[in-house]
Design a protein around this motif. Structure first.
Motif, mmCIF file in Angstrom:
data_model
loop_
_atom_site.group_PDB
_atom_site.id
_atom_site.type_symbol
_atom_site.label_atom_id
_atom_site.label_comp_id
_atom_site.label_asym_id
_atom_site.label_seq_id
_atom_site.Cartn_x
_atom_site.Cartn_y
_atom_site.Cartn_z
ATOM 1 N N ARG A 57 42.433 -53.816 63.534
ATOM 2 C CA ARG A 57 42.942 -52.699 64.345
ATOM 3 C C ARG A 57 42.937 -51.412 63.522
ATOM 4 N NH1 ARG A 57 46.829 -51.950 68.909
ATOM 5 N NH2 ARG A 57 46.363 -54.110 69.296
ATOM 6 N N THR A 58 43.371 -51.516 62.290
ATOM 7 C CA THR A 58 43.396 -50.334 61.423
ATOM 8 C C THR A 58 41.986 -49.779 61.242
ATOM 9 O OG1 THR A 58 45.339 -51.171 60.270
ATOM 10 C CG2 THR A 58 44.056 -49.476 59.139
ATOM 11 N N ALA A 59 41.024 -50.660 60.980
ATOM 12 C CA ALA A 59 39.639 -50.218 60.797
ATOM 13 C C ALA A 59 39.099 -49.551 62.061
ATOM 14 C CB ALA A 59 38.756 -51.399 60.403
ATOM 15 N N LEU A 60 39.393 -50.133 63.212
ATOM 16 C CA LEU A 60 38.925 -49.547 64.471
ATOM 17 C C LEU A 60 39.597 -48.198 64.735
ATOM 18 C CD1 LEU A 60 38.772 -52.729 66.729
ATOM 19 C CD2 LEU A 60 36.844 -51.431 65.792
ATOM 20 N N GLU A 61 40.898 -48.107 64.464
ATOM 21 C CA GLU A 61 41.591 -46.837 64.663
ATOM 22 C C GLU A 61 41.052 -45.765 63.721
ATOM 23 O OE1 GLU A 61 45.745 -47.869 64.336
ATOM 24 O OE2 GLU A 61 45.849 -48.476 66.435
ATOM 25 N N ILE A 62 40.735 -46.148 62.491
ATOM 26 C CA ILE A 62 40.129 -45.196 61.558
ATOM 27 C C ILE A 62 38.765 -44.754 62.089
ATOM 28 C CG2 ILE A 62 39.066 -44.977 59.257
ATOM 29 C CD1 ILE A 62 41.421 -46.734 58.215
ATOM 30 N N GLY A 63 37.985 -45.703 62.608
ATOM 31 C CA GLY A 63 36.677 -45.370 63.174
ATOM 32 C C GLY A 63 36.792 -44.427 64.358
ATOM 33 N N ILE A 64 37.694 -44.725 65.278
ATOM 34 C CA ILE A 64 37.888 -43.870 66.454
ATOM 35 C C ILE A 64 38.377 -42.491 66.023
ATOM 36 C CG2 ILE A 64 39.277 -43.541 68.543
ATOM 37 C CD1 ILE A 64 39.160 -46.646 68.857
ATOM 38 N N GLY A 65 39.323 -42.453 65.089
ATOM 39 C CA GLY A 65 39.817 -41.180 64.585
ATOM 40 C C GLY A 65 38.722 -40.367 63.930
ATOM 41 N N THR A 66 37.835 -41.051 63.217
ATOM 42 C CA THR A 66 36.720 -40.372 62.566
ATOM 43 C C THR A 66 35.755 -39.795 63.593
ATOM 44 O OG1 THR A 66 36.924 -41.820 60.641
ATOM 45 C CG2 THR A 66 34.829 -40.649 60.915
ATOM 46 N N VAL A 67 35.454 -40.582 64.631
ATOM 47 C CA VAL A 67 34.555 -40.093 65.687
ATOM 48 C C VAL A 67 35.150 -38.855 66.352
ATOM 49 C CG1 VAL A 67 33.596 -40.628 67.968
ATOM 50 C CG2 VAL A 67 33.431 -42.304 66.120
ATOM 51 N N ILE A 68 36.435 -38.913 66.675
ATOM 52 C CA ILE A 68 37.093 -37.765 67.308
ATOM 53 C C ILE A 68 37.156 -36.599 66.329
ATOM 54 C CG2 ILE A 68 39.267 -36.909 68.283
ATOM 55 C CD1 ILE A 68 39.688 -39.813 69.349
ATOM 56 N N GLY A 69 37.490 -36.898 65.082
ATOM 57 C CA GLY A 69 37.615 -35.849 64.073
ATOM 58 C C GLY A 69 36.325 -35.101 63.818
ATOM 59 N N THR A 70 35.194 -35.785 63.894
ATOM 60 C CA THR A 70 33.922 -35.107 63.664
ATOM 61 C C THR A 70 33.593 -34.112 64.771
ATOM 62 O OG1 THR A 70 32.667 -36.900 64.701
ATOM 63 C CG2 THR A 70 32.935 -36.983 62.295
ATOM 64 N N GLY A 71 34.269 -34.244 65.899
ATOM 65 C CA GLY A 71 34.079 -33.290 66.987
ATOM 66 C C GLY A 71 34.886 -32.017 66.805
ATOM 67 N N LEU A 72 35.808 -32.027 65.845
ATOM 68 C CA LEU A 72 36.601 -30.832 65.568
ATOM 69 C C LEU A 72 35.815 -29.929 64.635
ATOM 70 C CD1 LEU A 72 40.084 -32.496 64.978
ATOM 71 C CD2 LEU A 72 39.236 -31.396 67.052
ATOM 72 N N THR A 73 35.657 -28.696 65.044
ATOM 73 C CA THR A 73 34.858 -27.749 64.282
ATOM 74 C C THR A 73 35.660 -26.485 64.027
ATOM 75 O OG1 THR A 73 33.999 -26.721 66.283
ATOM 76 C CG2 THR A 73 32.744 -28.592 65.393
ATOM 77 N N ARG A 74 35.058 -25.556 63.366
ATOM 78 C CA ARG A 74 35.690 -24.248 63.150
ATOM 79 C C ARG A 74 35.994 -23.601 64.501
ATOM 80 N NH1 ARG A 74 39.013 -21.429 60.163
ATOM 81 N NH2 ARG A 74 38.664 -19.237 60.484
#
Length: 170
Positions: A57-74
């Motif tokens: 679960r932790t690994a999946l949550e990190i993955g999902i957070g990373t996918v969402i985080g990469t969409g955050l830009t300046r």
């Protein structure tokens, strides 16, 4: 059935319905489809509850957070400077609405207030289910959030297209 075989069947159901959901064209179709597929298998009672390896679960949550985080830009940060007031207002409104709906649902339908409050709380299914698990009501909270999530993913895009027709081509 061995735990690994059970896990494989859940993964198969989630993957199959998740991929099938892609044909629907709804936003987050794979997420909604996988949730529906695994949920149907789980609710059927034919298999034991899947026991995921420690850290999954932790690994999946990190993955999902990373996918969402990469969409955050300046640009996202620039927009947040303009949108912080609506963000605060929306957050407060959702929390207060969740409290009112949760308490009202608990009284009206006679369900456990903890289940009703956590089920009506704004938040993701995994986060609220984890909080619910700490209170011993994780499965019930997960069920409420699953229904909410699937409904929102199916209904809200249609409502947006009806209310704001110009977004249909975007």
């Amino acid at each position: 059935m061995p735990p690994l075989a059970t896990l494989a069947l859940y993964l198969l159901a989630g993957t199959a319905i998740g991929l099938l959901a892609l044909l629907s064209g709804i936003p987050a179709a794979p997420l909604a489809g996988a949730l529906l597929g695994a949920g149907i298998v789980s609710m059927s009672g034919q298999l034991e509850t899947a026991t995921w390896p420690a850290g999954t679960r932790t690994a999946l949550e990190i993955g999902i957070g990373t996918v969402i985080g990469t969409g955050l830009t300046r640009t996202s940060l620039d927009q947040l400077q303009l949108l912080w007031k609506p963000a605060v207002l929306i957050t407060l409104a959702l929390v207060l609405t969740g409290l009112v709906v949760g308490l009202w649902t608990s009284r009206l339908l006679g369900i456990d207030p903890v289940v009703a409050l956590l089920g009506a709380a704004p938040g993701g299914i995994s986060g609220m289910s984890l909080v619910g698990a700490e209170f011993g009501v994780g499965a019930a909270v997960a069920a409420l959030h699953a229904v909410r999530l699937i409904t929102v993913l199916l209904v809200l895009p249609l409502m947006v297209r009806l209310i704001i027709p110009s977004t249909a081509g975007s």
